[in-house]
Design a protein around this motif. Structure first.
Motif, PDB file in Angstrom:
ATOM      1  N   ASN A 163      35.026 -22.232  61.488  1.00  0.00           N
ATOM      2  CA  ASN A 163      34.813 -21.281  60.549  1.00  0.00           C
ATOM      3  C   ASN A 163      33.350 -20.766  60.421  1.00  0.00           C
ATOM      4  OD1 ASN A 163      37.268 -20.734  58.657  1.00  0.00           O
ATOM      5  ND2 ASN A 163      37.330 -23.125  59.231  1.00  0.00           N
ATOM      6  N   PHE A 164      33.376 -19.550  60.448  1.00  0.00           N
ATOM      7  CA  PHE A 164      32.012 -18.839  60.471  1.00  0.00           C
ATOM      8  C   PHE A 164      31.878 -17.757  59.522  1.00  0.00           C
ATOM      9  CE2 PHE A 164      32.191 -20.463  64.760  1.00  0.00           C
ATOM     10  CZ  PHE A 164      31.044 -21.148  64.949  1.00  0.00           C
ATOM     11  N   ASP A 165      30.738 -17.496  58.790  1.00  0.00           N
ATOM     12  CA  ASP A 165      30.718 -16.455  57.913  1.00  0.00           C
ATOM     13  C   ASP A 165      31.011 -15.079  58.668  1.00  0.00           C
ATOM     14  OD1 ASP A 165      30.307 -18.002  55.639  1.00  0.00           O
ATOM     15  OD2 ASP A 165      27.985 -17.909  56.192  1.00  0.00           O
ATOM     16  N   VAL A 166      30.298 -14.898  59.872  1.00  0.00           N
ATOM     17  CA  VAL A 166      30.314 -13.724  60.757  1.00  0.00           C
ATOM     18  C   VAL A 166      30.713 -14.001  62.069  1.00  0.00           C
ATOM     19  CG1 VAL A 166      28.917 -11.529  61.492  1.00  0.00           C
ATOM     20  CG2 VAL A 166      28.683 -12.714  59.136  1.00  0.00           C
ATOM     21  N   VAL A 167      31.605 -13.455  62.733  1.00  0.00           N
ATOM     22  CA  VAL A 167      31.956 -13.459  64.157  1.00  0.00           C
ATOM     23  C   VAL A 167      31.633 -12.257  64.723  1.00  0.00           C
ATOM     24  CG1 VAL A 167      33.912 -14.016  65.878  1.00  0.00           C
ATOM     25  CG2 VAL A 167      33.695 -15.413  63.835  1.00  0.00           C
ATOM     26  N   VAL A 168      30.753 -12.266  65.733  1.00  0.00           N
ATOM     27  CA  VAL A 168      30.584 -10.797  66.418  1.00  0.00           C
ATOM     28  C   VAL A 168      31.003 -10.969  67.658  1.00  0.00           C
ATOM     29  CG1 VAL A 168      28.652  -9.596  67.149  1.00  0.00           C
ATOM     30  CG2 VAL A 168      28.303 -10.923  65.105  1.00  0.00           C
ATOM     31  N   ILE A 169      31.875 -10.030  68.031  1.00  0.00           N
ATOM     32  CA  ILE A 169      32.439  -9.899  69.429  1.00  0.00           C
ATOM     33  C   ILE A 169      31.810  -8.767  70.324  1.00  0.00           C
ATOM     34  CG2 ILE A 169      34.798  -9.277  70.632  1.00  0.00           C
ATOM     35  CD1 ILE A 169      35.887  -9.781  67.787  1.00  0.00           C
ATOM     36  N   GLY A 170      31.114  -9.509  71.419  1.00  0.00           N
ATOM     37  CA  GLY A 170      30.222  -8.577  72.285  1.00  0.00           C
ATOM     38  C   GLY A 170      28.811  -8.860  71.912  1.00  0.00           C
ATOM     39  N   ALA A 171      27.984  -9.395  72.898  1.00  0.00           N
ATOM     40  CA  ALA A 171      26.622  -9.698  73.064  1.00  0.00           C
ATOM     41  C   ALA A 171      25.735  -8.582  73.526  1.00  0.00           C
ATOM     42  CB  ALA A 171      26.346 -11.009  73.576  1.00  0.00           C
ATOM     43  N   GLY A 172      26.306  -7.204  73.591  1.00  0.00           N
ATOM     44  CA  GLY A 172      25.270  -6.122  74.048  1.00  0.00           C
ATOM     45  C   GLY A 172      24.383  -6.029  72.823  1.00  0.00           C
TER      46      GLY A 172
END
Ligand code: NAI
Length: 475
Positions: free
Chosen positions: A4-13
């Motif tokens: 579990n995470f508060d924020v999941v970011v898809i893409g590391a550009g």
């Protein structure tokens, strides 16, 4: 067991990795997922910008610029070189080293900010209690749950119909940055940012470059006067730029690419080249997201549909950067990434689209912020214009680079700066002053009254501001 995470970011550009860092700074637990691999199969975060865009293109532009200086301009300084040589392998190795430094830098920043990085492709599996379930696969294999999801999957080069990129002869930005020898003849379709930057690199190294552009006007988004000056300069350098063409059949053999086209006079032409760069824009990259399964709404052009604050149609799912509307610029993506992280934290993140600068890294460089003269005319806005040529700037003369000018457009009554346009040396750096001025809603007179160091190129900005009031001191 899902993590579990508060924020999941898809893409590391630039959009994704900056959003992840800002969210972590704000105290959230953050994961960032990116699929890009280096040639050893390891993670290569940084997206198009770092791997096959901004960073490697600037590395090659610098190498090719040095070569051209040594070949053509050192002699003006009394420096003679005998036996000048070029090692394209070293150009490429240096470029790859710089890319790797940037990839590693992002991984370091993730560690420093306690962002958990996963190397793989992320796709939505559904809405669950506590957020959204995200599956990560290849090479990582994980199930994550994010309370908030930020989609920052970027864009991919647009191919011509029936002409897929093989990256050997038909090149996108990716292949055009990895050539191991200088093509004798290089064709470029599309005189946009990528075509001009990469066309310039290979022209400087000796390629005969022909650029075919569909629009009758050169660089339609730029100020007309800037575009005219740039076209004059590129043509003088030997770039053959043909406007208003209609490309037809394109045939490839093992050695040649032949492009049939109709020129602006309506005559049929044929261009045979060793390599062809196709740079006709980019398309949003939503492929691996499994967007349909969760009902993520795309707009009619395939971008993730968002409102002014980057909310998608799904609760707590956000999207930033090239995958949403607006200019496909790394710095626009970064600003949106920061703003979204701050909004998630209940703050009032804001992106001012009126002050997003544009830069084209050719020589001369082109940069602008705000409105063009033609846009002001079309809107019926009353304005004053002031220009100053680099020819009259002492530092530009000493540099041996006096092409171009700075132009400032200000409101006729209030003197507020409405647009700043530059073509010339170091325009990419100098535009920052104009952005600051516009962000603070400065008047042209404010810039004119600021003490600029002498001798610098930036004095041309001050003089252009003086010119708005018809009182330049050095011209
Ligand atoms: P672009 O949108 O800048 O230019 C594409 C050009 O191709 C346009 O002038 C268009 O009229 C022309 N075109 C389209 N179809 C054509 C056809 N069939 N035949 C001939 N011409 C055709 O796109 P580009 O250069 O591919 O760049 C993609 C994106 O990447 C842009 O949004 C750009 O802003 C961004 N980028 C930004 C950079 C920077 O900020 N320095 C550097 C590289 C890319």
């Amino acid at each position: 067991m899902a993590k579990n995470f508060d924020v999941v970011v898809i893409g590391a550009g630039p959009g994704g990795y900056i959003a992840a860092i800002r969210a972590a700074q704000l105290g959230f637990s953050v994961a960032c997922i990116d699929a890009w691999s280096n040639d050893k199969g390891g993670p290569a975060p940084g997206g198009t910008c770092t791997n096959v865009g901004c960073i490697p293109s600037k590395a090659l532009l610098q190498s090719s610029e040095h070569y051209e200086q040594a070949e053509k301009h050192f002699v003006d300084h009394g420096i003679g070189i005998k036996g000048l040589s070029m090692d394209i392998g070293q150009f490429i190795a240096r470029k790859e080293h710089i890319v790797k430094q940037n990839n590693d830098g992002i991984l370091f920043l993730f560690k420093k900010n306690k962002v958990t990085f996963f190397h793989g492709t992320a796709s939505f599996s559904g809405q669950v209690e506590g957020g959204w379930s995200i599956k990560v696969s290849e090479p990582a294999s994980e199930d994550l749950i994010g309370k908030h999801i930020i989609i920052a999957t970027g864009s991919a080069p647009r191919a011509l119909p029936n002409l897929p990129f093989d990256e050997k002869q038909v090149l996108s930005n990716d292949g055009a940055l990895a050539l191991t020898s200088v093509p004798k003849k290089l064709g470029v379709i599309g005189a946009g940012v990528i075509g001009l930057e990469l066309g310039s690199v290979w022209r400087r190294l000796g390629a005969e470059v022909t650029v075919l552009e569909a629009m009758p006007q050169f660089l339609a988004a730029a100020d007309e006067q800037v575009a005219k000056e740039a076209l004059k300069s590129f043509t003088k350098q030997g770039l053959d730029i043909q406007l208003g063409v209609k490309t037809g059949e394109i045939k490839t053999t093992s050695k040649t690419v032949t492009v049939k086209y109709t020129d602006s006079k309506g005559e049929e032409q044929s261009l045979a080249v060793d390599k062809l760069i196709v740079s006709i824009g980019r398309v949003p990259a939503t492929g691996g997201l499994n967007a349909e399964a969760v009902g993520l709404k795309l707009d009619e052009r395939g971008f993730v549909a968002v409102d002014d604050e980057c909310h998608t149609n799904l609760p707590n799912v956000w999207a930033v950067g090239d995958v949403v509307r607006g200019p496909m610029l790394a710095h626009k993506a970064e600003e949106e990434g920061v703003a979204v992280a701050e909004r998630i934290a209940g703050q009032h993140g804001h992106v001012n689209f009126n002050t997003v600068p544009w830069v084209i890294y050719t020589s001369p460089e082109i940069a602008w912020v705000g409105q063009t003269e033609q846009a002001l005319k079309a809107a019926g806005r009353e304005y004053k214009a002031g220009s100053f040529p680099f020819m009259a700037n002492g530092r530009a003369r000493a540099l041996g680079d006096t092409t171009g000018f700075v132009k400032i457009l200000a409101d006729a009554k209030t003197d507020e700066v409405l647009g700043v346009h530059m073509v010339g040396p170091q325009a990419s750096e100098m535009i920052a002053e104009a952005v600051v001025a516009m962000e603070f809603r400065a008047a042209a007179e404010d810039i004119a009254r600021i003490c600029h160091a002498h001798p610098t190129l930036s004095e041309a900005v001050k003089e252009a501001a003086l010119a708005v009031d018809k009182r330049t001191l050095n011209f």
